[in-house]
Design an enzyme around this catalytic site. Sequence first.
Site, PDB file in Angstrom:
ATOM      1  N   SER B  50      -1.740  -3.111  -0.954  1.00  0.00           N
ATOM      2  CA  SER B  50      -1.619  -4.490  -0.512  1.00  0.00           C
ATOM      3  C   SER B  50      -0.368  -4.608   0.353  1.00  0.00           C
ATOM      4  O   SER B  50       0.649  -3.974   0.082  1.00  0.00           O
ATOM      5  CB  SER B  50      -1.532  -5.426  -1.719  1.00  0.00           C
ATOM      6  OG  SER B  50      -1.446  -6.757  -1.268  1.00  0.00           O
ATOM      7  N   GLU B  51      -0.455  -5.441   1.397  1.00  0.00           N
ATOM      8  CA  GLU B  51       0.605  -5.465   2.412  1.00  0.00           C
ATOM      9  C   GLU B  51       1.964  -5.873   1.846  1.00  0.00           C
ATOM     10  O   GLU B  51       2.993  -5.546   2.438  1.00  0.00           O
ATOM     11  CB  GLU B  51       0.201  -6.397   3.555  1.00  0.00           C
ATOM     12  CG  GLU B  51       0.061  -7.856   3.130  1.00  0.00           C
ATOM     13  CD  GLU B  51      -0.751  -8.653   4.141  1.00  0.00           C
ATOM     14  OE1 GLU B  51      -1.636  -8.082   4.788  1.00  0.00           O
ATOM     15  OE2 GLU B  51      -0.484  -9.857   4.285  1.00  0.00           O
ATOM     16  N   ASN B  52       1.975  -6.578   0.712  1.00  0.00           N
ATOM     17  CA  ASN B  52       3.257  -6.959   0.124  1.00  0.00           C
ATOM     18  C   ASN B  52       3.912  -5.814  -0.641  1.00  0.00           C
ATOM     19  O   ASN B  52       4.889  -6.023  -1.356  1.00  0.00           O
ATOM     20  CB  ASN B  52       3.120  -8.208  -0.761  1.00  0.00           C
ATOM     21  CG  ASN B  52       2.072  -8.060  -1.841  1.00  0.00           C
ATOM     22  OD1 ASN B  52       1.091  -7.363  -1.677  1.00  0.00           O
ATOM     23  ND2 ASN B  52       2.286  -8.721  -2.962  1.00  0.00           N
ATOM     24  N   GLY B  53       3.380  -4.611  -0.503  1.00  0.00           N
ATOM     25  CA  GLY B  53       4.108  -3.441  -0.971  1.00  0.00           C
ATOM     26  C   GLY B  53       3.737  -2.949  -2.349  1.00  0.00           C
ATOM     27  O   GLY B  53       4.567  -2.345  -3.020  1.00  0.00           O
ATOM     28  N   SER B  92       5.967  -0.913   3.378  1.00  0.00           N
ATOM     29  CA  SER B  92       4.530  -1.143   3.256  1.00  0.00           C
ATOM     30  C   SER B  92       3.848  -1.056   4.625  1.00  0.00           C
ATOM     31  O   SER B  92       2.775  -0.450   4.767  1.00  0.00           O
ATOM     32  CB  SER B  92       4.279  -2.512   2.628  1.00  0.00           C
ATOM     33  OG  SER B  92       2.895  -2.761   2.565  1.00  0.00           O
TER      34      SER B  92
END
Lengths: 232, 228
Positions: B50-53, B92
């Site tokens: 997920s892009e939030n890491g 990320s």
Amino acid sequence: MKNKIYQTFDEAVADIPDGITFMSPGFGGVGVPRNLLAALNRQGAKGLTGVSNNAGNMDDKVDVGTLVQAGQVKKMICAFTAPTHPSQVTPFVTMYNNDEIDAELVPQGTLAERMRAAGAGIGGFYTPTSVGTELAEGKEHREINGRMHVLENPLPGDYAFIRAWKSDTFGNLQFRMTQRNFNPIMAMAAKITIVEVEDEIVEVGQLDPDQIHVCGIYVDRIVKIPPDGIFD
Amino acid sequence: MAEKPRLERQAMCDRLAMEFQDGWIVNLGVGMPTLCSNYVDPSKEFINHSENGVIGYGPLAAAGKEDKHLVNAGGQHVTAMPGMSIVHHADSFAMIRGGMIDVTVMGAYEVAENGDFANWRIPNRKGGGIGGAMDLAACAKRVFIAMEHSTRDGKPRMLKRCKLPVTAPGAVTLVSTDLGLFEITPQGFKLVEHAPGWSPEDIQELTEAKLIIADDLREFRFRAPCKQ
């Protein structure tokens, strides 16, 4: 050594002047420095430029949108300048549509890397992101290893507001889970970094040096969230 | 033409998830693509990015069991899994631009036969919502799209060229709609699977671009029923 611990959020933001650029992390409602934003809202600084993933959410919690709604922000730099769903009409969206606030729309990875570059002393970078889209128009293009890239510039800030899980008195920080998100890079990218601590502030030596997510040299002011503070 | 039943969103997303291979690092966009995570194949393991890491997270958390600090790209509370790891936002997206993501599944307003797609800006509205879509579209190894075949007022979304500002040019390779599954080839859209009861002619009628019909065209594949 200078004491970095402040007793209240109001003291920690008292000297913030009008017109500065502030950085506010948070993603999906997690890792948002709500207590510092609430304090800056009370303090009343105006003409601010905000850097954040978005320009506020629909819930009634304090976030960047609180400052936007109060008319304290002249410009937002973020990855969303329109609602992700037509029903999500935030105060920012209304003001933006009425030309009452300015905005710069930046792809999220480019936004993150521009701040990282600013903190790391990098004078810009080339990325394939946005090539062939209207966001790349007017930007320097360069083919590198057979692929087209665009030049993106560093994005520094004056103040960063950080939401951490634990801190020591020097400002070494730890985050929990996806609370981390933009926090470490914003702490690096801003001249003055102010931290709100959710769990505890411990003496130096209490945190494992191998488990530090932000080095304390980036941190200027630290406030423990009091029991009546905002814990999400 | 009498309206025939179209595919459910879960079926559209299941069909894309059937293409995921064991060990793939998968990034699912907010909204409909998240349904891909309901697809389970005991013979394969996928790693959610997920892009939030957060990398290697599990299914949505049950009510009352949420960890308030653990969310996916849509802000939904997900569960921690053994092997999960956390990085900050710049790292990320370094993973994304660095080519670590095997597939991203996104929604779209339009897809064109040259692989362009548009999902960040609609007409007559100021601004846009890009999020991580441009980074993912430009840099993931594969871009799959899940979207309704037609707009709410019945206009085609499968076009010769995008009318809206594109998210990335030439990025899309596979599209699942409520009428079928389409590969993007150098010659254009190839219909490879059709929704039950829908003929290629029916589908072409609702598609602006000219469809190539696969020699081995078959009915849309649904996932085998499995115990939840």
